[in-house]
Enzyme design. Structure first.
Site, PDB file in Angstrom:
ATOM      1  N   GLY A   9      41.710 139.160  79.694  1.00 15.56           N
ATOM      2  CA  GLY A   9      40.376 138.761  79.251  1.00 15.56           C
ATOM      3  C   GLY A   9      39.328 139.800  79.646  1.00 15.56           C
ATOM      4  N   MET A  10      38.090 139.493  79.292  1.00 16.65           N
ATOM      5  CA  MET A  10      37.001 140.465  79.523  1.00 16.65           C
ATOM      6  C   MET A  10      36.801 140.745  81.017  1.00 16.65           C
ATOM      7  SD  MET A  10      33.257 140.296  77.782  1.00 16.65           S
ATOM      8  CE  MET A  10      32.668 138.831  78.625  1.00 16.65           C
ATOM      9  N   LEU A  11      36.703 139.703  81.819  1.00 21.18           N
ATOM     10  CA  LEU A  11      36.564 139.902  83.268  1.00 21.18           C
ATOM     11  C   LEU A  11      37.898 140.334  83.876  1.00 21.18           C
ATOM     12  CD1 LEU A  11      35.072 139.683  85.984  1.00 21.18           C
ATOM     13  CD2 LEU A  11      35.678 137.234  86.013  1.00 21.18           C
ATOM     14  N   ILE A  33      48.505 127.973  82.290  1.00 16.91           N
ATOM     15  CA  ILE A  33      47.980 127.181  83.414  1.00 16.91           C
ATOM     16  C   ILE A  33      47.841 125.698  83.068  1.00 16.91           C
ATOM     17  CG2 ILE A  33      46.847 129.134  84.554  1.00 16.91           C
ATOM     18  CD1 ILE A  33      44.136 128.027  83.470  1.00 16.91           C
ATOM     19  N   THR A  58      36.775 129.812  76.757  1.00 17.36           N
ATOM     20  CA  THR A  58      35.386 130.255  76.940  1.00 17.36           C
ATOM     21  C   THR A  58      34.511 130.138  75.691  1.00 17.36           C
ATOM     22  OG1 THR A  58      36.107 132.529  76.495  1.00 17.36           O
ATOM     23  CG2 THR A  58      35.948 131.882  78.796  1.00 17.36           C
ATOM     24  N   ASP A  98      27.048 129.142  85.192  1.00 19.32           N
ATOM     25  CA  ASP A  98      25.720 128.518  85.299  1.00 19.32           C
ATOM     26  C   ASP A  98      25.624 127.265  84.427  1.00 19.32           C
ATOM     27  OD1 ASP A  98      25.973 130.251  83.042  1.00 19.32           O
ATOM     28  OD2 ASP A  98      23.813 130.138  82.725  1.00 19.32           O
ATOM     29  N   TYR A 121      31.850 122.429  77.568  1.00 19.30           N
ATOM     30  CA  TYR A 121      32.307 123.596  78.349  1.00 19.30           C
ATOM     31  C   TYR A 121      31.867 123.441  79.803  1.00 19.30           C
ATOM     32  CZ  TYR A 121      32.284 128.451  80.074  1.00 19.30           C
ATOM     33  OH  TYR A 121      32.442 129.595  80.822  1.00 19.30           O
ATOM     34  N   LYS A 125      34.229 123.045  83.089  1.00 21.52           N
ATOM     35  CA  LYS A 125      34.187 124.023  84.192  1.00 21.52           C
ATOM     36  C   LYS A 125      33.845 123.323  85.514  1.00 21.52           C
ATOM     37  CE  LYS A 125      34.598 127.956  83.987  1.00 21.52           C
ATOM     38  NZ  LYS A 125      35.808 128.812  84.127  1.00 21.52           N
ATOM     39  N   TRP A 145      26.203 134.837  81.560  1.00 24.19           N
ATOM     40  CA  TRP A 145      25.853 135.809  80.524  1.00 24.19           C
ATOM     41  C   TRP A 145      26.673 137.105  80.665  1.00 24.19           C
ATOM     42  CZ3 TRP A 145      19.963 135.961  78.956  1.00 24.19           C
ATOM     43  CH2 TRP A 145      19.514 134.652  78.744  1.00 24.19           C
TER      44      TRP A 145
HETATM   45  N1  LIG Z   1      31.815 135.044  79.080  1.00 24.96           N
HETATM   46  C1  LIG Z   1      30.758 134.578  79.722  1.00 24.96           C
HETATM   47  O1  LIG Z   1      29.600 134.813  79.326  1.00 24.96           O
HETATM   48  C2  LIG Z   1      30.939 133.747  80.962  1.00 24.96           C
HETATM   49  C3  LIG Z   1      29.799 133.243  81.608  1.00 24.96           C
HETATM   50  C4  LIG Z   1      29.962 132.501  82.776  1.00 24.96           C
HETATM   51  C5  LIG Z   1      31.231 132.273  83.300  1.00 24.96           C
HETATM   52  N2  LIG Z   1      32.317 132.762  82.637  1.00 24.96           N
HETATM   53  C6  LIG Z   1      33.655 132.510  83.216  1.00 24.96           C
HETATM   54  O2  LIG Z   1      34.200 133.775  83.587  1.00 24.96           O
HETATM   55  C7  LIG Z   1      35.622 133.743  83.476  1.00 24.96           C
HETATM   56  C8  LIG Z   1      36.094 134.925  82.630  1.00 24.96           C
HETATM   57  O3  LIG Z   1      35.489 134.822  81.343  1.00 24.96           O
HETATM   58  P1  LIG Z   1      35.827 135.877  80.181  1.00 24.96           P
HETATM   59  O4  LIG Z   1      34.678 135.860  79.235  1.00 24.96           O
HETATM   60  O5  LIG Z   1      36.307 137.156  80.785  1.00 24.96           O
HETATM   61  O6  LIG Z   1      37.068 135.119  79.490  1.00 24.96           O
HETATM   62  P2  LIG Z   1      37.972 135.601  78.246  1.00 24.96           P
HETATM   63  O7  LIG Z   1      37.652 136.998  77.858  1.00 24.96           O
HETATM   64  O8  LIG Z   1      37.886 134.501  77.225  1.00 24.96           O
HETATM   65  O9  LIG Z   1      39.433 135.624  78.897  1.00 24.96           O
HETATM   66  C9  LIG Z   1      40.119 134.464  79.252  1.00 24.96           C
HETATM   67  C10 LIG Z   1      41.607 134.775  79.253  1.00 24.96           C
HETATM   68  O10 LIG Z   1      42.311 133.586  79.621  1.00 24.96           O
HETATM   69  C11 LIG Z   1      43.433 133.457  78.752  1.00 24.96           C
HETATM   70  N3  LIG Z   1      43.864 132.060  78.675  1.00 24.96           N
HETATM   71  C12 LIG Z   1      43.351 131.070  77.897  1.00 24.96           C
HETATM   72  N4  LIG Z   1      44.045 129.925  78.073  1.00 24.96           N
HETATM   73  C13 LIG Z   1      45.014 130.192  78.982  1.00 24.96           C
HETATM   74  C14 LIG Z   1      46.049 129.418  79.576  1.00 24.96           C
HETATM   75  N5  LIG Z   1      46.250 128.123  79.243  1.00 24.96           N
HETATM   76  N6  LIG Z   1      46.858 130.003  80.486  1.00 24.96           N
HETATM   77  C15 LIG Z   1      46.708 131.295  80.809  1.00 24.96           C
HETATM   78  N7  LIG Z   1      45.748 132.095  80.276  1.00 24.96           N
HETATM   79  C16 LIG Z   1      44.905 131.548  79.369  1.00 24.96           C
HETATM   80  C17 LIG Z   1      42.904 133.962  77.434  1.00 24.96           C
HETATM   81  O11 LIG Z   1      43.951 134.239  76.517  1.00 24.96           O
HETATM   82  P3  LIG Z   1      43.628 134.113  74.932  1.00 24.96           P
HETATM   83  O12 LIG Z   1      42.560 135.115  74.643  1.00 24.96           O
HETATM   84  O13 LIG Z   1      44.934 134.414  74.292  1.00 24.96           O
HETATM   85  O14 LIG Z   1      43.151 132.697  74.723  1.00 24.96           O
HETATM   86  C18 LIG Z   1      42.148 135.205  77.876  1.00 24.96           C
HETATM   87  O15 LIG Z   1      42.975 136.336  78.013  1.00 24.96           O
HETATM   88  C19 LIG Z   1      35.951 132.361  82.904  1.00 24.96           C
HETATM   89  O16 LIG Z   1      36.255 131.488  83.951  1.00 24.96           O
HETATM   90  C20 LIG Z   1      34.653 131.912  82.257  1.00 24.96           C
HETATM   91  O17 LIG Z   1      34.547 130.508  82.184  1.00 24.96           O
HETATM   92  C21 LIG Z   1      32.209 133.500  81.487  1.00 24.96           C
END
Ligand SMILES: NC(=O)c1ccc[n+]([C@@H]2O[C@H](COP(=O)([O-])OP(=O)(O)OC[C@H]3O[C@@H](n4cnc5c(N)ncnc54)[C@H](OP(=O)(O)O)[C@@H]3O)[C@@H](O)[C@H]2O)c1
Length: 275
Positions: A9-11, A33, A58, A98, A121, A125, A145
């Site tokens: 994923g992105m992070l 998971i 997400t 947030d 969402y 969370k 963000w």
């Molecule tokens: N993006 C934001 O703006 C934001 C803001 C606040 C907090 N966050 C939190 O920061 C964290 C990272 O966010 P991100 O934007 O980097 O997320 P992301 O890019 O959507 O990456 C999430 C990863 O988790 C994988 N995944 C989904 N379901 C799964 C499962 N059942 N078992 C194992 N892996 C699974 C996804 O695979 P697929 O792509 O194949 O589904 C993807 O590779 C998350 O906890 C998110 O809630 C994000």
């Protein structure tokens, strides 16, 4: 060794890059998971000392129509990770948001402010935060963000739309702190290295509206796109969003000496890197 779950994923990608040889990564092809069996199998085979969970569902608007999936991944998935990490004696680091807050405080949120999510969402969370506590050795890092090189995000959307149009309308009544995933990864590692537990907020410094952020993106990228204002109500997305959800990150700085840089400096670094 630190295991990153959601490593594609992105992070997750930036977390893996920062950890280098200290890290190992798994994603949906290796672990699901939402299954306790899959989670326990992977964790007992890898035997990490710390698990950083970057996996989540997400899609904030998608969660509104897929409530069950949101709860399975963001809620129950964390319970499975908490059980499995407790079983092998590892610490669980859970990344949260947030969006557990309703945005009505009118000031930056502290770690112990009462959550009150406005959308599915955020609810899922928050369930994940509570489930993380099944392992007493847990750390919850709330952020907001996010943008980074390896995922869909607001900066990339603006740059793409700005290349196609001369004028864009962007909401000006939601306030937050744009946060670069590289800086968040540094914050998470600093917290792990200091042995911090409990809840922490981590976001880039300062705050702005999405509209101000869009203007900054075009200024820093040298693009002459006109940005006009619209309201959240006019945008009319399926999920309600908090209007003012900046996170007070003072505890992060006090406890581990790391303060993420101001958001505009982070944006400059990001744009330099993506060239
Ligand atoms: N993006 C934001 O703006 C934001 C803001 C606040 C907090 N966050 C939190 O920061 C964290 C990272 O966010 P991100 O934007 O980097 O997320 P992301 O890019 O959507 O990456 C999430 C990863 O988790 C994988 N995944 C989904 N379901 C799964 C499962 N059942 N078992 C194992 N892996 C699974 C996804 O695979 P697929 O792509 O194949 O589904 C993807 O590779 C998350 O906890 C998110 O809630 C994000």
């Amino acid at each position: 060794m630190i295991l990153v779950v959601g490593a594609n994923g992105m992070l997750g990608r930036d977390m893996m890059a920062l950890l280098g040889e200290r890290g190992r990564g798994v994603d949906i092809d290796d672990i699901d998971i939402t299954s306790l069996e899959s989670t326990e199998r992977v964790l007992t085979a890898v035997r990490p000392s710390v698990v950083v969970n970057c996996a989540a569902y997400t899609d904030v608007d998608g969660c509104e129509s897929n409530q069950e999936t949101a709860m399975q991944v963001n809620g129950e998935g964390v319970a499975h990770l908490a059980m499995a990490t407790r079983m092998i004696g590892a610490r669980l680091v859970q990344v949260s948001t947030d969006y557990v807050f309703d945005g009505g405080k009118g000031a930056p949120y502290l770690e112990n402010d009462a959550p009150n999510p406005l959308n599915v969402y955020g609810e899922s969370k928050l369930a994940g935060e509570m489930n993380a506590a099944v392992n007493p050795d847990h750390l919850i890092v709330r952020t907001q963000w996010l943008y980074g090189l390896h995922g869909k995000n607001f900066v990339e959307t603006m740059l793409r739309l700005g290349a196609e149009r001369d004028e864009l309308s962007v909401v000006d009544d939601q306030i937050g702190s744009p946060t670069w995933t590289v800086d968040l990864a540094h914050a998470i590692l600093a917290l792990i290295e200091k042995g911090c537990r409990g809840v922490y907020h981590a976001a880039n410094g300062g705050y702005c509206s999405w509209n101000e952020f869009a203007r900054a993106i075009f200024q820093e990228a040298g693009m002459g796109v006109k940005v006009t204002a619209m309201t959240t109500e006019q945008l009319n997305r399926p999920a309600r969003r908090p209007l003012y959800s900046t996170l007070d990150c003072g505890k992060l700085l006090r406890d581990c000496g790391y303060g993420p840089q101001p958001w505009r400096d982070a944006l400059r670094s990001y744009l330099r890197l993506r060239k």
